[in-house]
Scaffold this active site. Structure first.
Site, PDB file in Angstrom:
ATOM      1  N   HIS A   1       0.494   0.565 -13.244  1.00  0.00           N
ATOM      2  CA  HIS A   1       1.360  -0.627 -13.469  1.00  0.00           C
ATOM      3  C   HIS A   1       2.555  -0.133 -13.670  1.00  0.00           C
ATOM      4  O   HIS A   1       2.966   0.948 -14.175  1.00  0.00           O
ATOM      5  CB  HIS A   1       0.581  -1.126 -14.846  1.00  0.00           C
ATOM      6  CG  HIS A   1       1.406  -2.493 -15.212  1.00  0.00           C
ATOM      7  ND1 HIS A   1       1.184  -3.468 -14.575  1.00  0.00           N
ATOM      8  CD2 HIS A   1       2.563  -2.533 -16.008  1.00  0.00           C
ATOM      9  CE1 HIS A   1       2.144  -4.585 -15.094  1.00  0.00           C
ATOM     10  NE2 HIS A   1       3.036  -3.890 -16.040  1.00  0.00           N
TER      11      HIS A   1
ATOM     12  N   ASN B   1      -5.898   2.248 -12.776  1.00  0.00           N
ATOM     13  CA  ASN B   1      -4.792   1.226 -12.369  1.00  0.00           C
ATOM     14  C   ASN B   1      -3.585   1.736 -12.560  1.00  0.00           C
ATOM     15  O   ASN B   1      -3.295   2.446 -13.480  1.00  0.00           O
ATOM     16  CB  ASN B   1      -5.039  -0.212 -13.029  1.00  0.00           C
ATOM     17  CG  ASN B   1      -3.962  -1.208 -12.653  1.00  0.00           C
ATOM     18  OD1 ASN B   1      -3.782  -1.324 -11.408  1.00  0.00           O
ATOM     19  ND2 ASN B   1      -3.154  -1.578 -13.259  1.00  0.00           N
TER      20      ASN B   1
ATOM     21  N   ILE C   1     -10.480  -7.590 -12.672  1.00  0.00           N
ATOM     22  CA  ILE C   1     -11.541  -7.109 -12.227  1.00  0.00           C
ATOM     23  C   ILE C   1     -12.673  -7.861 -13.507  1.00  0.00           C
ATOM     24  O   ILE C   1     -12.240  -7.742 -14.404  1.00  0.00           O
ATOM     25  CB  ILE C   1     -11.568  -5.523 -12.575  1.00  0.00           C
ATOM     26  CG1 ILE C   1     -10.520  -4.683 -11.488  1.00  0.00           C
ATOM     27  CG2 ILE C   1     -13.045  -4.591 -12.352  1.00  0.00           C
ATOM     28  CD1 ILE C   1     -10.777  -4.893 -10.088  1.00  0.00           C
TER      29      ILE C   1
ATOM     30  N   LEU D   1      -4.255  -7.522  -6.793  1.00  0.00           N
ATOM     31  CA  LEU D   1      -3.881  -8.632  -7.371  1.00  0.00           C
ATOM     32  C   LEU D   1      -5.118  -9.445  -7.963  1.00  0.00           C
ATOM     33  O   LEU D   1      -5.056 -10.728  -7.891  1.00  0.00           O
ATOM     34  CB  LEU D   1      -2.630  -9.373  -6.785  1.00  0.00           C
ATOM     35  CG  LEU D   1      -1.349  -8.688  -6.739  1.00  0.00           C
ATOM     36  CD1 LEU D   1      -0.277  -9.282  -5.788  1.00  0.00           C
ATOM     37  CD2 LEU D   1      -0.774  -8.142  -8.000  1.00  0.00           C
TER      38      LEU D   1
ATOM     39  N   GLY E   1       0.801  -1.212  -0.180  1.00  0.00           N
ATOM     40  CA  GLY E   1      -0.146  -0.004  -0.113  1.00  0.00           C
ATOM     41  C   GLY E   1       0.810   1.312  -0.004  1.00  0.00           C
ATOM     42  O   GLY E   1       0.294   2.172   0.644  1.00  0.00           O
ATOM     43  N   SER E   2       2.065   1.375  -0.501  1.00  0.00           N
ATOM     44  CA  SER E   2       2.786   2.469  -0.610  1.00  0.00           C
ATOM     45  C   SER E   2       2.207   3.451  -1.523  1.00  0.00           C
ATOM     46  O   SER E   2       2.386   4.492  -1.234  1.00  0.00           O
ATOM     47  CB  SER E   2       4.105   2.065  -0.900  1.00  0.00           C
ATOM     48  OG  SER E   2       4.346   1.840  -2.241  1.00  0.00           O
ATOM     49  N   ASN E   3       1.629   3.031  -2.621  1.00  0.00           N
ATOM     50  CA  ASN E   3       1.023   3.942  -3.449  1.00  0.00           C
ATOM     51  C   ASN E   3      -0.248   4.529  -2.930  1.00  0.00           C
ATOM     52  O   ASN E   3      -0.719   5.589  -2.805  1.00  0.00           O
ATOM     53  CB  ASN E   3       0.478   3.467  -4.826  1.00  0.00           C
ATOM     54  CG  ASN E   3       1.348   3.141  -5.771  1.00  0.00           C
ATOM     55  OD1 ASN E   3       1.820   4.265  -6.329  1.00  0.00           O
ATOM     56  ND2 ASN E   3       2.014   1.883  -6.173  1.00  0.00           N
TER      57      ASN E   3
END
Ligand code: GRF
Length: 191
Positions: A107, A105, A91, A88, A14-16
């Site tokens: 990437h 998203n 969807i 991960l 969860g760093s983003n």
């Protein structure tokens, strides 16, 4: 659209997510994270969210039933924009239909390079190094049915260094590109 209600989906560190939370605190963006959803109960991103008083939810079922849980939770929190930040799971049609054009998203590659099945986490950076790429980077894109396809919102690159390992490249892309890029993309969608 300004001041969006964000629902952030995670599976790991969860760093983003943290970058988004920090941007809301510093008022770099006017959106707010209204819920964080994880398919893994031990994802560290959940701890990050809790520390900031953000409601969290762990998906308990697999497949379509799990996706319905996600939809219900997003709708209950009146989410405007779904942000996949290291989520991960693929969807499915139902979520894509309900949040059409409102799922993004991040990437860690210069899509369309190193996107699609199998290209997640360290695998992406291992492949970039194995192929002696001179540059790599990250892409924020809309989510549609294919994996890592969908219109690009923002993309930025950096040079791969001679002594980069997959781990060092992953870390540099996270810190130097992903975190600011995701915040910029959200800001763009606010306007
Ligand atoms: C990031 O590299 C992101 O691009 C990818 O998964 C990773 C998640 O990292 N989709 P974090 O959980 O945000 O630290």
């Amino acid at each position: 659209m300004s001041g969006l209600k964000l629902g952030v989906l995670i599976s790991g560190s969860g760093s983003n997510l943290q970058a988004i939370i920090d941007a809301t605190i510093s008022q770099t963006i006017s959106s707010k994270v209204v819920c964080v959803i994880s398919n893994k109960e031990d994802a560290f991103g959940l701890t990050r969210a809790e520390k900031h008083g953000i409601p969290t939810f762990v998906v308990s079922q697999k497949g379509e039933a799990g996706e319905q849980e996600v939809i219900n939770h997003l709708q209950a929190n009146k989410v405007d924009l779904v942000v996949l930040a290291g989520y991960l799971r693929i969807i499915g049609k139902d979520l894509l239909e309900v949040y059409k054009g409102r799922i993004i998203n991040i990437h860690p590659s210069l899509l369309p390079k190193y996107g699609g099945k199998g290209y997640y986490g360290l695998n992406v950076h291992k492949a970039v190094i194995a192929n002696n790429e001179m540059t790599s980077g990250a892409t924020v894109h809309y989510v549609e049915e294919g994996i890592d396809t969908g219109e690009t919102i923002l993309q930025r690159q950096l040079d791969v260094l001679e002594n980069d390992t997959p781990e060092s490249l992953q870390q540099r892309i996270l810190n130097e590109i992903e975190h600011p890029l995701l915040v910029e993309a959200i800001k763009l969608l606010e306007s």
